[in-house]
Design a protein around this motif. Structure first.
Motif, PDB file in Angstrom:
ATOM      1  N   ILE A 194       0.831  -1.205   0.000  1.00 26.50           N
ATOM      2  CA  ILE A 194       0.000   0.000   0.000  1.00 26.50           C
ATOM      3  C   ILE A 194       0.870   1.261   0.000  1.00 26.50           C
ATOM      4  CG2 ILE A 194      -1.979  -1.034   1.202  1.00 26.50           C
ATOM      5  CD1 ILE A 194      -0.801   0.245   3.801  1.00 26.50           C
ATOM      6  N   ALA A 195       0.221   2.394  -0.088  1.00 33.39           N
ATOM      7  CA  ALA A 195       0.885   3.681   0.102  1.00 33.39           C
ATOM      8  C   ALA A 195      -0.122   4.603   0.783  1.00 33.39           C
ATOM      9  CB  ALA A 195       1.327   4.263  -1.237  1.00 33.39           C
ATOM     10  N   HIS A 196       0.381   5.675   1.409  1.00 34.13           N
ATOM     11  CA  HIS A 196      -0.557   6.561   2.107  1.00 34.13           C
ATOM     12  C   HIS A 196      -1.413   7.342   1.124  1.00 34.13           C
ATOM     13  CE1 HIS A 196       2.542   9.470   1.142  1.00 34.13           C
ATOM     14  NE2 HIS A 196       1.792  10.447   1.584  1.00 34.13           N
ATOM     15  N   THR A 197      -0.973   7.383  -0.128  1.00 31.96           N
ATOM     16  CA  THR A 197      -1.732   8.147  -1.119  1.00 31.96           C
ATOM     17  C   THR A 197      -2.695   7.268  -1.918  1.00 31.96           C
ATOM     18  OG1 THR A 197       0.082   7.779  -2.667  1.00 31.96           O
ATOM     19  CG2 THR A 197       0.081   9.857  -1.461  1.00 31.96           C
ATOM     20  N   SER A 198      -2.501   5.952  -1.830  1.00 29.27           N
ATOM     21  CA  SER A 198      -3.282   5.064  -2.686  1.00 29.27           C
ATOM     22  C   SER A 198      -3.245   3.654  -2.126  1.00 29.27           C
ATOM     23  CB  SER A 198      -2.694   5.081  -4.108  1.00 29.27           C
ATOM     24  OG  SER A 198      -3.076   3.931  -4.821  1.00 29.27           O
ATOM     25  N   LEU A 199      -4.384   2.960  -2.213  1.00 27.17           N
ATOM     26  CA  LEU A 199      -4.390   1.569  -1.744  1.00 27.17           C
ATOM     27  C   LEU A 199      -3.910   0.617  -2.832  1.00 27.17           C
ATOM     28  CD1 LEU A 199      -7.676   1.483   0.383  1.00 27.17           C
ATOM     29  CD2 LEU A 199      -5.298   1.405   1.179  1.00 27.17           C
ATOM     30  N   ARG A 200      -3.843   1.105  -4.072  1.00 27.85           N
ATOM     31  CA  ARG A 200      -3.332   0.265  -5.171  1.00 27.85           C
ATOM     32  C   ARG A 200      -2.188   1.018  -5.847  1.00 27.85           C
ATOM     33  NH1 ARG A 200      -4.284  -4.286  -4.050  1.00 27.85           N
ATOM     34  NH2 ARG A 200      -4.048  -5.033  -6.170  1.00 27.85           N
ATOM     35  N   PRO A 201      -1.047   1.129  -5.192  1.00 25.10           N
ATOM     36  CA  PRO A 201       0.035   1.979  -5.732  1.00 25.10           C
ATOM     37  C   PRO A 201       0.818   1.299  -6.865  1.00 25.10           C
ATOM     38  CG  PRO A 201       0.721   1.019  -3.646  1.00 25.10           C
ATOM     39  CD  PRO A 201      -0.681   0.523  -3.895  1.00 25.10           C
ATOM     40  N   GLN A 202       0.144   1.187  -8.016  1.00 27.22           N
ATOM     41  CA  GLN A 202       0.756   0.514  -9.172  1.00 27.22           C
ATOM     42  C   GLN A 202       2.059   1.197  -9.602  1.00 27.22           C
ATOM     43  OE1 GLN A 202      -0.103  -2.235 -10.605  1.00 27.22           O
ATOM     44  NE2 GLN A 202      -2.249  -2.600 -10.080  1.00 27.22           N
ATOM     45  N   LYS A 203       2.021   2.528  -9.691  1.00 22.90           N
ATOM     46  CA  LYS A 203       3.216   3.247 -10.170  1.00 22.90           C
ATOM     47  C   LYS A 203       4.380   3.072  -9.207  1.00 22.90           C
ATOM     48  CE  LYS A 203       3.364   7.325 -12.276  1.00 22.90           C
ATOM     49  NZ  LYS A 203       3.044   8.726 -12.640  1.00 22.90           N
ATOM     50  N   ARG A 204       4.056   3.050  -7.919  1.00 21.49           N
ATOM     51  CA  ARG A 204       5.114   2.875  -6.927  1.00 21.49           C
ATOM     52  C   ARG A 204       5.733   1.479  -7.040  1.00 21.49           C
ATOM     53  NH1 ARG A 204       4.848   5.897  -1.737  1.00 21.49           N
ATOM     54  NH2 ARG A 204       3.854   7.881  -2.168  1.00 21.49           N
ATOM     55  N   PHE A 205       4.859   0.475  -7.176  1.00 19.14           N
ATOM     56  CA  PHE A 205       5.403  -0.880  -7.321  1.00 19.14           C
ATOM     57  C   PHE A 205       6.218  -0.995  -8.609  1.00 19.14           C
ATOM     58  CE2 PHE A 205       5.347  -5.444  -8.265  1.00 19.14           C
ATOM     59  CZ  PHE A 205       5.875  -5.915  -7.071  1.00 19.14           C
TER      60      PHE A 205
END
Lengths: 288, 261
Positions: free
Chosen positions: B28-39
């Motif tokens: 997860i990320a604090h900005t998104s529950l599906r942080p595709q770009k981060r992954f």
């Protein structure tokens, strides 16, 4: 009690082979050099000739990037044996690795990957650090990571997690100030609060590096720990904060990608040295 | 002590290698529950790192095919053949064989041999150190004992045999020589060695490959010379013996006649 670092409390540089001739041409005003362990695991040739020269003339830090200490799988015994052989041969003042994993299921990912901070992961990493320190016959430093995602499973703060590993194993910590800045920005926490919560008495070395900023899925800032640019002022300000509290510490400039020429890289180290000198002078004055 | 499930890490590892797989559970990320770009930063780090390792090891191969073609082929190779060792200096040993059967590179039949030469250069760069025999090492040997001498070759020595002018093509694309038209399109055997610290690449004269391979397999000098002559009537023992010693290709000589006496 402070962690007993054998590195001098001055600035050092991550060694790049393209700088060897310039480094060897004159005595450099640096406290130490650091190398990535895995680049020196060939049998012979230029890498060992250069490392032998650095060892002879400077304090040395060997920094592993592939032990996968943060993995849920057993440590790679062959790799531990190679690290032992390297440390025995070069007798570095410091050996360090990362709170991260890089291998799984027999595949090496060549990156420092994140892990959830849970009671279970804490127990397995304590066992891994114990095993590594026993295999190497020395205390090691464990580095705080730069991360891009978090885990819903995490139940322990990173600073508490690192403190507990150090308490249980006797290892020291490597505080990467750029990683603190990157993770703080990526996860929306306060970098200064993280530093305030970090067990600075356990820090045996500091890393400083450059990063770049992009945006994430929601358009929010996302910092990438790229080691390909100068250390930014905000990271230097955090560094000032650390050494004001802890006093001067061995401090490395890491510039791994698109490294500049030697005078420019050395210049970055001299900037850090100037800040270490200032922190040392301030402490001496306040103690007097 | 709580035990740790390897499931999450395995899911993370599989998703790193396969962009079609969903995000690993719990990421997860604090900005998104599906942080595709981060992954995707991790996916990208892994792939860019592997491609970079191949680029560093195969610069002449890259020069021949161009950056875009190289990156595309390296990406396919890295997906199919991820590293199994944490020693990235060995990554890409299988890349030349991959190129040999890589359909889009079929028009460049010499490409795999250039890559073989480059892979051998990296192995030579990291090979064990060993002091070469002095050129005068055979000065005191009785003439009748010469044929029985055996040699231990330097650990860096490798041969790449090619049906193409692999040394000339590599040298032009590796920055060793100027580009020029290859008027003499004949097969070449490349000798890769590192007697001291610098890696050397040489074109081997007629019969030299058979000669050196025989010596490397432990055959005595006389038998190695006979085999070389049989493979190539132009084989010249004097020139090849001078190259063996003058080029620092041997690190020990064994004179059994002397040891028996």
């Amino acid at each position: 009690m402070r962690f007993p670092s054998m590195l001098p409390a001055s600035a050092g540089v991550g060694f790049k082979p393209q700088h060897f001739a310039a480094i060897a041409a004159a005595r450099q005003p640096l406290g130490f050099f650091e190398v990535h362990a895995e680049n020196y695991m060939g049998a012979g040739g230029t890498p060992h000739a250069q490392l032998g020269f650095l060892r002879e003339h400077y304090a040395l830090s060997i920094h592993g990037v592939a032990l996968s200490i943060g993995s849920s799988e057993p440590l790679d015994r062959d790799h531990l044996a190679r690290l032992r052989q390297l440390c025995d041969r070069y007798q570095p003042e410091s050996f360090s690795e990362h709170l991260a994993w890089s291998s799984h299921g027999g595949i090496f990912f060549n990156d420092l990957l994140p892990l959830p901070y849970t009671q279970a992961s804490l127990a397995s990493i304590i066992a891994h650090v114990d095993e590594a320190q026993n295999a190497l016959g020395r205390r090691m430093l464990l580095e705080n990571p730069a991360t891009y995602v978090r885990f819903a499973q995490s139940e322990i703060a990173e600073t508490a997690f690192l403190r507990e590993i150090a308490r249980a194993t006797g290892c020291g910590l490597l505080l990467d100030v750029n990683n603190v800045f990157v993770s703080a920005r990526n996860h929306g926490f306060d970098a200064s609060a993280y530093i305030a919560d970090f067990p600075l008495d356990l820090v045996g070395e500091i890393h400083l590096a450059g990063h770049f900023e992009t945006v994430d899925d929601a358009g929010a800032p996302l910092c990438i720990d790229a080691h390909g640019s100068p250390v930014i002022d905000d990271v230097l300000a955090l560094f000032d904060d650390v050494v004001a509290r802890a006093g001067p510490l061995p401090t490395l400039i890491e510039w791994d990608n698109d490294a500049p020429d030697w005078p420019a890289l050395r210049g970055q180290a001299l900037v850090a040295q100037g800040r270490l000198d200032r922190a040392g002078a301030l402490r001496a004055r306040s103690a007097a | 002590m709580p035990t740790r499930s390897p499931t999450l890490e395995g899911e993370f590892a599989r998703a790193l290698r396969d962009p079609d797989l969903p995000l690993p559970g719990g990421v997860i990320a604090h900005t998104s529950l599906r942080p595709q770009k981060r992954f995707a930063v991790y996916r990208n780090n892994v792939m860019v790192g592997l491609i970079g390792a191949l680029e560093a090891r195969f610069p002449a191969t890259k020069r021949i095919v161009g950056a875009d073609f190289f990156t595309a082929s390296a990406r396919i190779f890295a997906s199919a053949h991820p590293p199994h060792s944490p020693l990235m200096m060995t990554y890409g040993d299988a890349f030349p064989d991959f190129l040999a059967t890589f359909e889009p590179a079929a028009e460049l039949p010499y490409l795999a041999d250039v890559a073989r030469l480059e892979a051998a250069r990296t192995r030579a760069y990291h090979a064990a150190d060993a002091r070469p025999l002095e050129p005068a090492a055979l000065a005191g040997v009785e003439p009748e004992a010469l044929a029985g001498l055996r040699f231990v070759l330097h650990p860096s020595v490798e041969i790449v045999a090619s049906a193409f002018p692999v040394v000339a093509i590599w040298a032009m694309n590796g920055g060793e020589s100027e580009f020029a038209e290859l008027t003499d399109w004949r097969g070449e055997d490349a000798l890769i060695s590192r007697p001291m610290l610098d890696v050397e690449v040489r074109r081997m004269p007629a019969g030299a490959r058979t000669f050196l391979q025989a010596l490397g397999a432990g055959q005595p000098l006389g038998a190695a010379a006979e085999a070389a002559l049989a493979s190539s009537p132009e084989f010249d023992l004097t020139i090849n013996l001078a190259a063996l010693l003058g080029g620092g290709l041997a690190i020990a000589v064994i004179n059994e006649a002397l040891e028996d006496s």
